[in-house]
Design a protein around this motif. Structure first.
Motif: not given
Length: 867
Positions: A366-376
């Motif tokens: 959940r954190q990674i989606l926000v921190d690193s992969f918003e564009s993906e």
């Protein structure tokens, strides 16, 4: 020469070239290796230490010697009957001024002949990006970068260019057509007017410059994970496949390479289609290979993380994976399940966090989606939204709703990816989606439950061929591909690079391709996996160390001992935490290190403590401290709790390093040293067992550079340090009997001797290892649980392998990893009939009931052949 008997992996870079490898061919030949296994050899970015940032697919990297050096290496290999396997990178390329294809895209935009080579979303909803490429390359905001005069219009090599820092970006032909000789002065960023003109010129380019931290929110090209400098390729397009592989195919046709290892196959839109096409092209080239080059089928393996019980698809036409699943299995079978409860309790008591690894992984996703992969995430949601709008039945679905349910699916996705195609998902992938949907239903908004099921169906639950040809089918196909390409980087960054640095019950189980929730594996389960491998992928790669591992193979083997002495470990940790409390500092409002970081540090110190390091060796302690400090800083940032790569909390990191250095001085160092010595002998026994199983179970063993000696390396770059081949060659030349080498086991010669003996055995009996069946052999008696044994057989030739496990009660604190025969009293093995000859020691055995002590003959591992 196909399949290979064994591979030896080498990391090439400017400091270790192809010509340097020529100098070690003789060593590996004497060791018994059949093939060298090279990191990527095509031209990479200048100074690359790994080669995965290829910038020119048509050239062997000049930094490692170029094609002439490659030919010299292959000539040396052929003289000794050896071959070469190379790592290739079909998923992405390094981007920047060195990449001519990328530069052409920047200059010509969508009109570039290479615009369709890269996976770029030219249809961004952001009007400032539509038809343009986001370049997140600025060290600060755009306005600040412009005002601080880091951007200049310059004349370079007869062309106008945009200088940014020390690099140069191309300008579109249309934007510079009317520039005169005074253009540089008119675009001078030191004046208001010049800055305005320069800004207007930049705005007319096919790219938009942006602060690097905006990449995760806005980047519109597919990246390798979250690395901005690596751009995804559309390898599924025929022209891209052929162009990027042209040199690899030529090298194979000319007999210079004998197979390939495909990096990050899960990043591709269609891994199955890619692998089958690659196999087909290599097969067609076989007949063109010159005399002296093997005409057997090319060796082809893929880097793929398999979840527990996840099969590698047999219709991909590959020989197997790069072996992470074996690294998991062989590690787990050496851990003691009896220690799980105590170790889990210690972790919870010390950290105050009752969350298990699965929960940590969900939080990290959940954190990674926000921190690193918003564009993906946005790209995937928009692909699904387009698919929904293309169908009248789903035209009322909102983009925001799709995004919400997509987040929950990705958060609860239990594997790296699925492989839905035109016929939809297979049975395994359907089960995976059911688990993801089940998890998502627990956290998704109630009103989104129906949409969740709908989206899951769109993502491969319904065969594409059931849809009529047209926009709806094309949009759905694109959505499936985008989603499947998104799940693997999210999993890797969340599980390997976040949760794996947060959850530290026992760090030997926090490794690439390993589910840290599972501490141990039974011998029955291990045997079942070996037998399955023999029947499905008998030539898959078997590895226990790689350029990507988090901890060296013998470091993990030593830490596994803690599962056997969990009570003693708990008492030591409690004592150390109380005694070392004064070393903790307050940094940024919190104590450093945190309880979790402190417990993981203790594990790394006792696990990685060098065999020849004493507490009085100040220079050695400083070298060790520097290595562990580098690991610690990386680990803290990867955990993303108190510090991270994008916003380092240096006061916290510095306080943690101060604590580490305090541990390596005075009484603290003496006690850590004593505990590491207590673990050393049983850890070495585990290391030898791991080595023997890698070299004898079904598959092709991979020997990572340097791991022919004890391997207590840390995460990269520590695991890519230079290898002392001179010392290894001298050790090999001594040709010491293993009975003598085990007495001085700390010098590594016993491990090297075991490797040589078994690699030479593979050379003598290649068919036995390549095609031999696999049968478990059960020990009987009081110590039967400490023996793992099996027999392999092919056309009357038989191999017996036995390794000791869970030997800490006998070996902890002992001078050497040897077990007196009396310990095995009453424990026997029933050997198949025949006369057996020892491979690792002297002597012979007759078939029938045999004492385990005779099988081991003073060692903790035994290998025998018959027939």
């Amino acid at each position: 020469m196909s399949p290979p008997r064994s591979l030896a992996r080498l990391q090439f870079h400017a400091g270790f070239t192809l010509d340097d490898a020529v100098g070690v061919v003789d060593y590996y030949a004497r060791l018994g290796v059949s093939h060298l296994y090279a990191s990527p050899i095509l031209r990479a970015r200048a100074g690359s230490t790994h080669g995965y940032d290829v910038v020119d697919c048509h050239q062997v990297n000049p930094e490692i010697g170029g094609e002439d050096a490659l030919r010299r290496l292959v000539a040396a290999l052929r003289e000794r009957g050896m071959g070469l396997i190379v790592d290739i990178v079909p998923n992405h390329m390094g981007i920047g001024p060195e990449n001519a294809w990328w530069t052409d895209v920047l200059r010509h935009g969508r009109e570039s002949r290479y615009a369709q080579y890269f996976d770029i979303d030219w249809q961004s909803p952001d009007p400032l990006l539509r038809g343009r490429l986001l370049l997140p390359v600025l060290g600060a905001g755009y306005d600040a970068t412009l005002r601080e005069e880091h951007l200049h219009l310059v004349r370079r090599r007869g062309e106008w260019a945009l200088r940014l820092y020390d690099d140069h970006l191309p300008l579109s032909p249309a934007s510079v057509r009317d520039l005169g000789d005074d253009a540089e002065a008119r675009h001078d960023p030191s004046t208001e007017e010049g800055r305005a003109r320069l800004h207007e010129l930049i705005e007319r380019q096919h790219y938009r410059l942006a602060f690097w931290k905006l990449a995760s929110d806005m980047v519109n090209y597919r990246r390798f994970f979250d690395v901005n400098e690596l751009a995804g390729l559309r390898i599924e397009r025929h022209v891209v496949f052929e162009d990027t592989h042209a040199t690899v195919f030529r090298l194979y046709a000319e007999g210079l390479i004998d197979g390939v290892r495909c990096d990050h196959v899960d990043g591709l839109a269609d891994p199955r289609g890619y692998c089958r096409r690659l196999r087909h092209r290599l097969e067609r080239l076989r007949t063109r290979r010159p005399p002296g080059a093997p005409r057997d089928a090319a060796y082809l393996v893929v880097e793929k993380i398999l979840a527990e019980d996840e099969p590698l698809r047999t219709d991909w036409r590959v020989d197997g994976t790069t072996g992470y699943e074996f690294m998991d299995q062989v590690s787990a079978v050496l851990h003691d399940e009896a220690g799980e409860g105590v170790l889990t309790g210690l972790w919870r008591d010390v950290t105050g966090d009752a969350a298990d690894f699965a929960t940590q992984a969900v939080r990290a996703r959940r954190q990674i989606l926000v921190d690193s992969f918003e564009s993906e995430l946005d790209r995937t949601a928009r692909a699904l939204f387009v698919a929904a709008r293309a169908d009248v039945a789903s035209r009322d679905v909102s983009l925001a709703g799709i995004r919400r349910v997509l987040v929950e699916l990705l958060v609860h996705f239990p594997v790296y990816r699925t492989y839905a195609g035109g016929m939809g998902r297979d049975a395994f992938d359907e089960a995976i989606f059911s688990r993801a949907v089940e998890g998502a239903l627990r956290t998704v908004r109630g009103e989104d439950a129906d949409l969740l099921h709908l989206v899951a169906g769109w993502l491969g639950g319904e065969p594409l061929r059931a849809l009529p040809p047209g926009p709806a089918r094309r949009a759905r196909a694109r959505a499936i591909a985008v989603f499947q390409q998104a799940t693997s980087p999210v999993a890797a960054k969340a599980v390997e690079d976040t949760a794996g640095y947060r959850y530290g019950r026992l760090l030997s189980r926090n490794e690439v391709g390993v589910d840290a929730a599972r501490l141990a594996l039974s011998t029955d389960a291990f045997h079942a996996r070996c037998a399955e491998r023999a029947s499905t992928f008998p030539h898959t790669l078997l590895t226990t160390a790689t350029h990507d591992h988090k901890r060296g193979e013998d470091l993990r083997a030593r830490l596994a001992v803690l599962s056997e002495m969990a009570g003693r470990w708990t008492a030591a940790v409690d004592r150390w935490r109380e005694r070392h409390a004064p070393f903790r500092q307050r940094a940024e409002g919190r104590l450093a290190p945190s309880a979790a970081d402190e417990l993981m540090l203790y594990q790394m110190l006792v696990g990685a403590w060098p065999l020849d390091l004493t507490p009085t060796d100040e220079e050695g302690l400083e070298r060790f401290a520097s290595r562990v400090a580098a690991w610690q800083r990386k680990a803290l940032r990867e955990a993303k709790r108190w510090t991270r790569w994008t916003s380092p909390n240096e006061p916290y990191e510095d306080a943690c390093e101060d604590f580490l250095r305090a541990m390596l001085s005075g009484e603290a160092a003496t006690e850590l040293y004593a505990f590491a010595q207590y673990l050393a002998a049983p850890g070495a026994a585990n290391g030898l067992a791991q080595t023997v199983l890698r070299l004898t179970t079904p598959g092709v063993p991979d020997l990572y550079q340097g791991s022919d000696d004890w391997d207590f390396s840390l995460v990269d770059p520590d695991n890519r340090r230079p290898v002392d081949f001179t010392r290894r060659s001298a050790s090999l030349a001594q040709d010491r009997p293993l009975a003598d080498a085990v007495v001085t086991w700390r010098d590594g010669s016993v491990k090297q001797g075991v490797i040589r003996a078994l690699l030479c055995l593979r050379k003598t009996h290649p068919e036995l290892f390549a095609r031999g069946d696999y049968r478990p052999l059960a020990a009987v008696g009081p110590a039967s649980g400490r023996v793992l044994a099996f027999v392999r057989e092919h056309r009357g030739r038989k191999l017996l392998v036995a390794v000791g496990r869970h030997l800490a009660p006998w070996l902890a604190g002992e001078a050497a990893p040897t077990v007196p025969a009396a310990r095995w009293a009453g424990t026997t093995l029933e050997l198949p009939e025949g006369e057996w000859r020892a491979v690792l020691a002297g002597g012979r055995l007759d078939g029938g009931r045999v004492d385990v002590a005779r099988v081991f003959d003073g060692l903790t591992v035994g290998v025998w052949v018959s027939g």
